[in-house]
Design a protein around this motif. Sequence first.
Motif, PDB file in Angstrom:
ATOM      1  N   LYS A   1       0.859  -1.172   0.000  1.00  0.00           N
ATOM      2  CA  LYS A   1       0.000   0.000   0.000  1.00  0.00           C
ATOM      3  C   LYS A   1       0.897   1.224   0.000  1.00  0.00           C
ATOM      4  O   LYS A   1       2.111   1.117   0.093  1.00  0.00           O
ATOM      5  CB  LYS A   1      -0.927   0.009   1.216  1.00  0.00           C
ATOM      6  N   TYR A   2       0.276   2.390  -0.092  1.00  0.00           N
ATOM      7  CA  TYR A   2       1.012   3.648  -0.104  1.00  0.00           C
ATOM      8  C   TYR A   2       0.384   4.606   0.900  1.00  0.00           C
ATOM      9  O   TYR A   2      -0.809   4.556   1.153  1.00  0.00           O
ATOM     10  CB  TYR A   2       0.959   4.294  -1.495  1.00  0.00           C
ATOM     11  N   THR A   3       1.209   5.469   1.468  1.00  0.00           N
ATOM     12  CA  THR A   3       0.681   6.524   2.330  1.00  0.00           C
ATOM     13  C   THR A   3       0.156   7.626   1.427  1.00  0.00           C
ATOM     14  O   THR A   3       0.734   7.913   0.387  1.00  0.00           O
ATOM     15  CB  THR A   3       1.762   7.091   3.261  1.00  0.00           C
ATOM     16  N   TRP A   4      -0.932   8.228   1.792  1.00  0.00           N
ATOM     17  CA  TRP A   4      -1.453   9.330   0.965  1.00  0.00           C
ATOM     18  C   TRP A   4      -1.271  10.667   1.650  1.00  0.00           C
ATOM     19  O   TRP A   4      -1.620  11.698   1.104  1.00  0.00           O
ATOM     20  CB  TRP A   4      -2.921   9.094   0.590  1.00  0.00           C
TER      21      TRP A   4
ATOM     22  N   ASP B   1       4.440  11.390   2.475  1.00  0.00           N
ATOM     23  CA  ASP B   1       3.341  10.938   1.628  1.00  0.00           C
ATOM     24  C   ASP B   1       3.887  10.270   0.373  1.00  0.00           C
ATOM     25  O   ASP B   1       4.970  10.590  -0.103  1.00  0.00           O
ATOM     26  CB  ASP B   1       2.399  12.091   1.268  1.00  0.00           C
TER      27      ASP B   1
ATOM     28  N   ASN C   1      -6.595   4.749   7.873  1.00  0.00           N
ATOM     29  CA  ASN C   1      -7.105   5.742   6.918  1.00  0.00           C
ATOM     30  C   ASN C   1      -6.002   6.596   6.294  1.00  0.00           C
ATOM     31  O   ASN C   1      -6.287   7.461   5.480  1.00  0.00           O
ATOM     32  CB  ASN C   1      -8.193   6.615   7.541  1.00  0.00           C
ATOM     33  N   ASN C   2      -4.745   6.364   6.642  1.00  0.00           N
ATOM     34  CA  ASN C   2      -3.623   7.067   6.014  1.00  0.00           C
ATOM     35  C   ASN C   2      -2.998   6.244   4.889  1.00  0.00           C
ATOM     36  O   ASN C   2      -1.987   6.633   4.322  1.00  0.00           O
ATOM     37  CB  ASN C   2      -2.539   7.402   7.035  1.00  0.00           C
TER      38      ASN C   2
ATOM     39  N   THR D   1      -3.517   3.831   1.234  1.00  0.00           N
ATOM     40  CA  THR D   1      -4.345   3.573   0.059  1.00  0.00           C
ATOM     41  C   THR D   1      -3.718   2.432  -0.729  1.00  0.00           C
ATOM     42  O   THR D   1      -2.511   2.203  -0.641  1.00  0.00           O
ATOM     43  CB  THR D   1      -4.480   4.827  -0.824  1.00  0.00           C
ATOM     44  N   GLY D   2      -4.533   1.705  -1.482  1.00  0.00           N
ATOM     45  CA  GLY D   2      -4.038   0.579  -2.266  1.00  0.00           C
ATOM     46  C   GLY D   2      -3.245   1.000  -3.484  1.00  0.00           C
ATOM     47  O   GLY D   2      -2.355   0.305  -3.923  1.00  0.00           O
TER      48      GLY D   2
END
Length: 91
Positions: free
Chosen positions: A18-21, A41, A69-70, A72-73
């Motif tokens: 996943k990645y931090t947004w 981010d 919630n921080n 994202t796929g």
Amino acid sequence: TGYSGYVDKTHFIKPVVKYTWMPSKLYTSAIGNSYNKTIKDGQKVSVFNGSHGRYQVKAGNSSGYIYANNLTGLLAKKTVYASSKLYTSAS
């Protein structure tokens, strides 16, 4: 734990990428406010288990917990130009 031996490979959890947004704190546990560092981010992380609204992650050489919630796929960066029109429908 002081014990050594073998565990069946089906008992291991395969991490999900996943990645931090947004910039995210890398907490030392699933609860509490103590953290090791802040991850920028867009950082790629390997996600393992979720608990108390946080995921256990590995980011580079560091591991810890990030709020669910921080993450994202997909890493999707979109640009909206200042001159873009905002329409009331998709068609």
